[in-house]
Design a protein around this motif. Structure first.
Motif: not given
Length: 237
Positions: A128-138
């Motif tokens: 999990v990187g920032r891109k994946t994390a931001n997808v999940v958060l958003g």
């Protein structure tokens, strides 16, 4: 994710970026995450699997995957060969199977099987990187985030919003231009636009509704009719 007052972007650029975002909202009212999911865990797994493949291929395997592995504990205890066979169509299936098992184990050990709701916690999970994390958060938790994938990065550079190449720097630059509440929606709009109009090789400049605010307008097909023929109604995803 903001800069100091001395380094704030020019007012003209800020206004142009926000005007572009508003126009993209009109052009792509259906912009959304194109991965199919029903829970934060499903979105997290699907996003990890989407690396170096299309959303279409991921969506083709996830119904079977999600039915077979309904929770983090199921992924943690998955039979590796069985999991690999399910993931084979997504490519790099051995590495992805290893990531998904590691992800399940980490969620069970650290968070009682639940997906955490913070960026710092998410990026510490395997795969999990920032891109994946931001997808999940958003998209799973409603926490605004900027998803800097290849489409996003290409478009913001073409638009003239930033010259940065590093995804973290791109994220920081765009965060200063658009209201935080718009970050997730902007991400979807830019990705939709990149997949449908502003293609990597031949952008459809002559059919682009935001060309008037784009620093790179004219680098692609400028003839309106030929440009319109390049516009896709979906994907490639």
């Amino acid at each position: 994710m903001t800069t100091s007052a001395a380094a704030r972007p020019p007012l003209a650029l800020l206004r142009r970026a926000r005007r572009t975002n508003r126009e993209l909202a009109v052009v792509h009212p259906d912009a959304r995450c194109e991965l199919d999911f029903g829970s934060p865990l499903e979105l997290l797994v699907a996003t990890v699997l989407s690396a170096q493949t299309t959303d279409v291929r991921v969506n083709a395997v996830t119904p079977t995957l999600f039915a077979r592995y309904p929770d983090a504990a199921a992924y943690a205890g998955a039979d590796r060969e069985e999991l690999e066979e399910i993931l084979r169509p997504t490519g790099f299936f051995r590495a992805k199977a290893r990531s998904v098992v590691g992800l399940g184990q980490a969620l069970v050990e650290r968070y009682d099987g639940e997906v955490p709701r913070s960026l710092d916690a998410l990026v510490r999970l395997p795969g999990v990187g920032r891109k994946t994390a931001n997808v999940v958060l958003g998209d799973a938790f409603g926490v605004p985030g900027l998803t800097v994938d290849t489409h996003f990065g290409r478009l913001v550079r073409r638009l003239g919003w930033t010259t940065e190449e590093d995804p973290v720097r791109v994220e920081a630059a765009v965060a200063d231009l658009v209201e935080r509440r718009e970050w997730t929606r902007l991400s979807h709009r830019l990705i939709f636009h990149g997949r449908r109009v502003c293609h990597a090789r031949t952008p459809a400049c002559g059919a682009c509704p935001v060309a008037r605010w784009c620093d790179s307008a004219g680098i692609g097909e400028s003839d309106p009719d030929r440009a319109a023929a390049l516009v896709r109604t979906s994907g490639p995803r």
